[in-house]
Design an enzyme around this catalytic site. Structure first.
Site, PDB file in Angstrom:
ATOM      1  N   TYR A  53       7.408  11.888  47.654  1.00  0.00           N
ATOM      2  CA  TYR A  53       8.458  12.826  48.041  1.00  0.00           C
ATOM      3  C   TYR A  53       8.154  14.244  47.554  1.00  0.00           C
ATOM      4  O   TYR A  53       7.815  14.457  46.388  1.00  0.00           O
ATOM      5  CB  TYR A  53       9.817  12.390  47.475  1.00  0.00           C
ATOM      6  CG  TYR A  53      10.910  13.419  47.701  1.00  0.00           C
ATOM      7  CD1 TYR A  53      11.476  13.589  48.953  1.00  0.00           C
ATOM      8  CD2 TYR A  53      11.336  14.252  46.670  1.00  0.00           C
ATOM      9  CE1 TYR A  53      12.443  14.550  49.183  1.00  0.00           C
ATOM     10  CE2 TYR A  53      12.309  15.224  46.885  1.00  0.00           C
ATOM     11  CZ  TYR A  53      12.855  15.363  48.146  1.00  0.00           C
ATOM     12  OH  TYR A  53      13.801  16.320  48.366  1.00  0.00           O
ATOM     13  N   HIS A  83      15.231  28.228  51.103  1.00  0.00           N
ATOM     14  CA  HIS A  83      16.275  27.884  50.137  1.00  0.00           C
ATOM     15  C   HIS A  83      16.823  29.103  49.392  1.00  0.00           C
ATOM     16  O   HIS A  83      17.820  28.997  48.680  1.00  0.00           O
ATOM     17  CB  HIS A  83      15.745  26.865  49.128  1.00  0.00           C
ATOM     18  CG  HIS A  83      15.629  25.469  49.676  1.00  0.00           C
ATOM     19  ND1 HIS A  83      15.098  25.204  50.912  1.00  0.00           N
ATOM     20  CD2 HIS A  83      15.977  24.256  49.149  1.00  0.00           C
ATOM     21  CE1 HIS A  83      15.113  23.890  51.130  1.00  0.00           C
ATOM     22  NE2 HIS A  83      15.650  23.307  50.081  1.00  0.00           N
ATOM     23  N   ASN A 195      13.908  22.621  41.652  1.00  0.00           N
ATOM     24  CA  ASN A 195      14.652  21.375  41.493  1.00  0.00           C
ATOM     25  C   ASN A 195      15.018  21.192  40.021  1.00  0.00           C
ATOM     26  O   ASN A 195      14.366  20.463  39.292  1.00  0.00           O
ATOM     27  CB  ASN A 195      13.779  20.218  41.977  1.00  0.00           C
ATOM     28  CG  ASN A 195      14.568  19.122  42.661  1.00  0.00           C
ATOM     29  OD1 ASN A 195      14.098  18.013  42.775  1.00  0.00           O
ATOM     30  ND2 ASN A 195      15.759  19.415  43.123  1.00  0.00           N
ATOM     31  N   TYR A 278      54.317  28.515  15.641  1.00  0.00           N
ATOM     32  CA  TYR A 278      53.068  27.764  15.800  1.00  0.00           C
ATOM     33  C   TYR A 278      51.851  28.664  15.977  1.00  0.00           C
ATOM     34  O   TYR A 278      50.752  28.335  15.518  1.00  0.00           O
ATOM     35  CB  TYR A 278      53.160  26.843  17.019  1.00  0.00           C
ATOM     36  CG  TYR A 278      54.094  25.665  16.873  1.00  0.00           C
ATOM     37  CD1 TYR A 278      54.806  25.425  15.699  1.00  0.00           C
ATOM     38  CD2 TYR A 278      54.264  24.780  17.925  1.00  0.00           C
ATOM     39  CE1 TYR A 278      55.668  24.349  15.583  1.00  0.00           C
ATOM     40  CE2 TYR A 278      55.124  23.698  17.825  1.00  0.00           C
ATOM     41  CZ  TYR A 278      55.821  23.489  16.656  1.00  0.00           C
ATOM     42  OH  TYR A 278      56.668  22.419  16.557  1.00  0.00           O
ATOM     43  N   ARG A 281      51.118  29.439  12.341  1.00  0.00           N
ATOM     44  CA  ARG A 281      50.990  28.277  11.474  1.00  0.00           C
ATOM     45  C   ARG A 281      49.876  27.333  11.938  1.00  0.00           C
ATOM     46  O   ARG A 281      49.223  26.673  11.118  1.00  0.00           O
ATOM     47  CB  ARG A 281      52.324  27.525  11.454  1.00  0.00           C
ATOM     48  CG  ARG A 281      52.422  26.504  10.349  1.00  0.00           C
ATOM     49  CD  ARG A 281      53.622  25.589  10.401  1.00  0.00           C
ATOM     50  NE  ARG A 281      54.750  26.019  11.205  1.00  0.00           N
ATOM     51  CZ  ARG A 281      55.653  25.171  11.693  1.00  0.00           C
ATOM     52  NH1 ARG A 281      55.533  23.867  11.457  1.00  0.00           N
ATOM     53  NH2 ARG A 281      56.679  25.602  12.404  1.00  0.00           N
ATOM     54  N   PHE A 327      18.022  16.122  38.361  1.00  0.00           N
ATOM     55  CA  PHE A 327      18.506  17.435  38.779  1.00  0.00           C
ATOM     56  C   PHE A 327      20.026  17.490  38.881  1.00  0.00           C
ATOM     57  O   PHE A 327      20.603  18.550  39.098  1.00  0.00           O
ATOM     58  CB  PHE A 327      17.921  17.798  40.145  1.00  0.00           C
ATOM     59  CG  PHE A 327      18.074  16.684  41.158  1.00  0.00           C
ATOM     60  CD1 PHE A 327      19.321  16.325  41.658  1.00  0.00           C
ATOM     61  CD2 PHE A 327      16.964  15.973  41.587  1.00  0.00           C
ATOM     62  CE1 PHE A 327      19.469  15.303  42.566  1.00  0.00           C
ATOM     63  CE2 PHE A 327      17.104  14.940  42.497  1.00  0.00           C
ATOM     64  CZ  PHE A 327      18.366  14.601  42.988  1.00  0.00           C
ATOM     65  N   GLU A 412      22.381  13.787  50.280  1.00  0.00           N
ATOM     66  CA  GLU A 412      22.809  14.245  48.955  1.00  0.00           C
ATOM     67  C   GLU A 412      24.336  14.266  48.967  1.00  0.00           C
ATOM     68  O   GLU A 412      24.980  15.280  49.218  1.00  0.00           O
ATOM     69  CB  GLU A 412      22.193  15.621  48.685  1.00  0.00           C
ATOM     70  CG  GLU A 412      20.667  15.532  48.697  1.00  0.00           C
ATOM     71  CD  GLU A 412      19.955  16.872  48.791  1.00  0.00           C
ATOM     72  OE1 GLU A 412      20.636  17.912  48.782  1.00  0.00           O
ATOM     73  OE2 GLU A 412      18.714  16.862  48.881  1.00  0.00           O
TER      74      GLU A 412
END
Length: 496
Positions: A53, A83, A195, A278, A281, A327, A412
Site C-alpha cells: 500500500y 492533498h 501520513n 468558592y 476558597r 495515523f 476511511e
C-alpha cells in the site's frame, strides 16, 4: 544550545528549546542508520514489484489500483499536490516550526522508508528558520493530518510558501536564496511525510506550553485578588488538601501560601467572615484539577511526539511491511478536548473572582473599582468582556472528538477530528489569557485601594512589575488597550 534527535526521546522541554529558543537540531548517528536501512527496504519492494500500500498502489479507496514501477515517483508528487488543499488562516509560525520538528523526529524512528535527503532537508528548514505556511483547516485527524502536512511537504520540493525572517514568501525563492536544492520525491516519501498526526500534535504542544505558563500566572493573579478581597488563608491549610489526597491540589494550596506569605491583607477564619466564596476558597481544588488535566495531556503528547504514525510501517529490514492505523488521532483528540475543558474552567473561576472584585454588593471596595463611582464606570465593562470570553469558551469546549464523518468513499469511515480539537484549544487559551489579564487589572486596583505596603513580598514585586504595563485607573480610558497589552505581556512572560 542544541537538541539531538533520536526518534525516541524528544521531550516537551526540548520542543520548547527548539521552538522558542531556536536551539540547533542535530541527528543521532544510530537513528540515521535506521533511516538508511528502512530506505533500502523500500527500494527492494519497488524493484521486486511487491504489492504494498502506498508504495506500489494508490491511496485510500485507490488502494487496489496497482502503480507501474516507472510511475512510483510521480505517485508521490501527485499525492502531495492533490492533498495540499488546506484552507483558512495559517497556523502560527511557531506551530509550523513544531510541526517540522515532530515530523523529522517521527521519521528518525526508521519505520517510514524515506531517504536521508528528506531527513537533512527537514533539519535544514529548522536550523535555517524556514517554516512552511500551513493552512489550519482541512484535516479530519485520521489518515493523518493529510492536508496540513502536504503543505509542509510542498516546501521540501520547492513549492508552497514559507515564513522567513518575519515575512511570507514563495518557498522556491527562499530555498534558492539559502542555496538549498529542492528534493524530488521517491517511492513512499510523500506518503511518509503526510501520513501522521504532527499538525494536531504540534498545535497541542504549543497549547500545553502556553497553558502551563498561564496556569502559574493564574496562581499569581489569584493571589493578588485574594489580597484585594482580604481572603481567608485557612482554606489553604495543608491538612485540608492532604485529607483529600490529590497531589496537584495540595501543590496549588502550598504555592498559594508561599505567594501570600507575610501578607497583611489576608485574614483568618472568623476575623472578618467565616467563609469565602468558592472562587476564593476553592482555588486549590479547581486550579488543581486543571493541573491534573494538563499532566494527562503532557503524558499523551510526549508519547505521540515520539511515535511512528504513518502507514504502512516497515519492520525487520523489510521482512514485515504492515498497513495499520497509527495515523488515527484519537488519543490526541481526547487530550485536546480535555485540555479545552480544563483551561476553560480556569477562565470561568477567574471571571467569578472578577465579579467579586467589581460588585459593590460582594465587597467593601469602591463600586466597580471606579475612582468616581457614577461619573466614571471603572471596571464595570471589563467584567462584561470577561463574561463574553468565558461564554465563547463554553461553545469552543464542545468536544470535537465525539464527531466523525466518512471519507475516501467510506474506506476511511471513522476519523478523530483531533486537529479541530487542537485548534479550538488554542483559541480557548487565548481567551483565558485575556480573562486573566482582566482579573489582573482589577486585582491591581483592589490592592491599591487596600494599600500595597500591606502586600506579601512576592505579590508586591509582581504588582510593581505589572504596573509598568498597566497604570493605575485614575479616570476612565479605553480599557481595550490595557487588556491587550496585559495579555501580550502574559504571553511572553514566564512566572517560573
Amino acid at each position: 544550545m542544541k537538541v539531538v534527535l533520536t526518534g525516541q526521546s524528544l521531550t516537551l522541554a526540548q520542543v520548547k528549546d527548539v521552538c522558542y529558543g531556536f536551539a540547533t537540531v542535530e541527528i543521532e548517528e544510530a537513528s540515521m542508520r535506521k533511516v538508511e536501512e528502512s530506505r533500502y527496504s523500500v527500494e527492494e519492494i519497488v524493484s521486486r514489484k511487491k504489492t504494498i500500500y502506498g508504495i506500489t498502489t494508490g491511496f485510500g479507496k485507490f488502494s487496489d489500483v496497482m502503480i507501474a514501477e516507472t510511475d512510483v515517483n510521480d505517485l508521490q508528487l501527485n499525492l502531495i499536490r492533490s492533498h495540499a488543499c488546506g484552507v483558512g488562516d495559517p497556523f502560527p509560525e511557531i506551530v509550523s516550526r513544531a510541526m517540522v520538528l515532530l515530523r523529522l523526529n517521527a521519521l528518525l524512528k526508521g519505520f517510514s522508508g524515506v531517504r536521508v535527503e528528506i531527513i537533512k532537508q527537514l533539519q535544514t528548514l529548522l536550523n535555517e528558520r524556514i517554516h512552511p505556511v500551513v493552512p489550519q483547516q482541512g484535516s479530519l485527524g485520521a489518515s493523518g493530518d493529510l492536508a496540513p502536512l502536504s503543505h509542509l511537504a510542498l516546501v521540501l520540493i520547492g513549492e508552497g510558501q514559507v515564513h522567513f525572517e518575519g515575512g511570507i514568501y514563495e518557498a522556491n525563492l527562499v530555498l534558492k536564496e539559502k542555496g538549498i536544492q529542492p528534493i524530488s520525491l521517491k517511492a513512499k516519501e510523500g506518503l511518509a511525510l503526510i501520513n501522521g498526526t504532527q499538525a494536531m500534535t504540534a498545535q497541542g504542544v504549543i497549547n500545553w506550553i502556553e497553558s502551563m505558563r498561564l496556569f502559574y500566572q493564574s496562581e499569581m493573579i489569584a493571589a493578588m485578588t485574594f489580597e484585594g478581597l482580604e481572603g481567608i488563608i485557612d482554606a489553604f491549610h495543608p491538612a485540608i488538601h492532604e485529607a483529600r489526597g490529590y497531589v496537584q491540589q495540595t501543590e496549588v494550596a502550598a504555592r498559594m501560601c508561599e505567594l501570600l506569605k507575610e501578607s497583611k491583607l489576608i485574614t483568618n477564619q472568623g476575623e472578618k467572615r467565616v467563609q469565602d466564596a468558592y472562587s476564593l476558597r476553592c482555588i486549590p481544588q479547581v486550579h488543581g484539577a486543571t493541573l491534573q488535566a494538563l499532566d494527562y495531556v503532557k503524558e499523551k503528547l510526549e508519547i505521540e511526539m515520539n511515535a511512528a504514525t504513518d502507514n504502512p510501517l516497515i519492520f525487520n529490514g523489510g521482512q514485515m511491511v504492515i498497513s495499520g492505523g497509527n495515523f488515527h488521532g484519537q488519543p490526541i483528540a481526547f487530550a485536546m478536548d480535555f485540555m479545552k475543558i480544563a483551561m476553560a474552567e480556569l477562565a470561568n473561576i477567574s471571571e467569578r473572582r472578577i465579579e467579586r472584585l467589581v460588585n459593590p454588593g460582594l465587597n467593601d471596595l469602591p463600586p466597580f473599582l471606579s475612582p468616581q463611582p457614577g461619573l466614571q464606570s471603572g471596571a464595570m465593562i471589563m467584567q462584561y468582556c470577561a463574561a463574553s470570553l468565558v461564554s465563547e469558551n463554553k461553545t469552543l469546549a464542545h468536544p470535537a472528538s465525539v464527531d466523525s464523518i466518512p471519507s475516501s468513499a467510506n474506506q476511511e469511515d471513522h476519523v478523530s477530528m483531533g486537529t479541530i480539537a487542537s485548534r479550538h484549544a488554542y483559541m480557548i487559551i487565548q481567551n483565558v489569557r485575556r480573562v486573566l489579564a482582566i482579573e489582573c487589572i482589577c486585582a491591581l486596583q483592589a490592592v491599591q485601594y487596600r494599600g500595597i505596603e500591606k502586600m506579601a513580598p512576592v505579590t508586591l514585586a509582581f504588582y510593581k512589575e505589572v504596573r509598568k504595563i498597566v497604570p493605575s485607573i485614575d479616570s476612565d480610558r479605553v480599557y481595550s488597550k490595557d487588556i491587550e497589552e496585559m495579555a501580550a505581556w502574559l504571553k511572553k512572560r514566564d512566572i517560573r
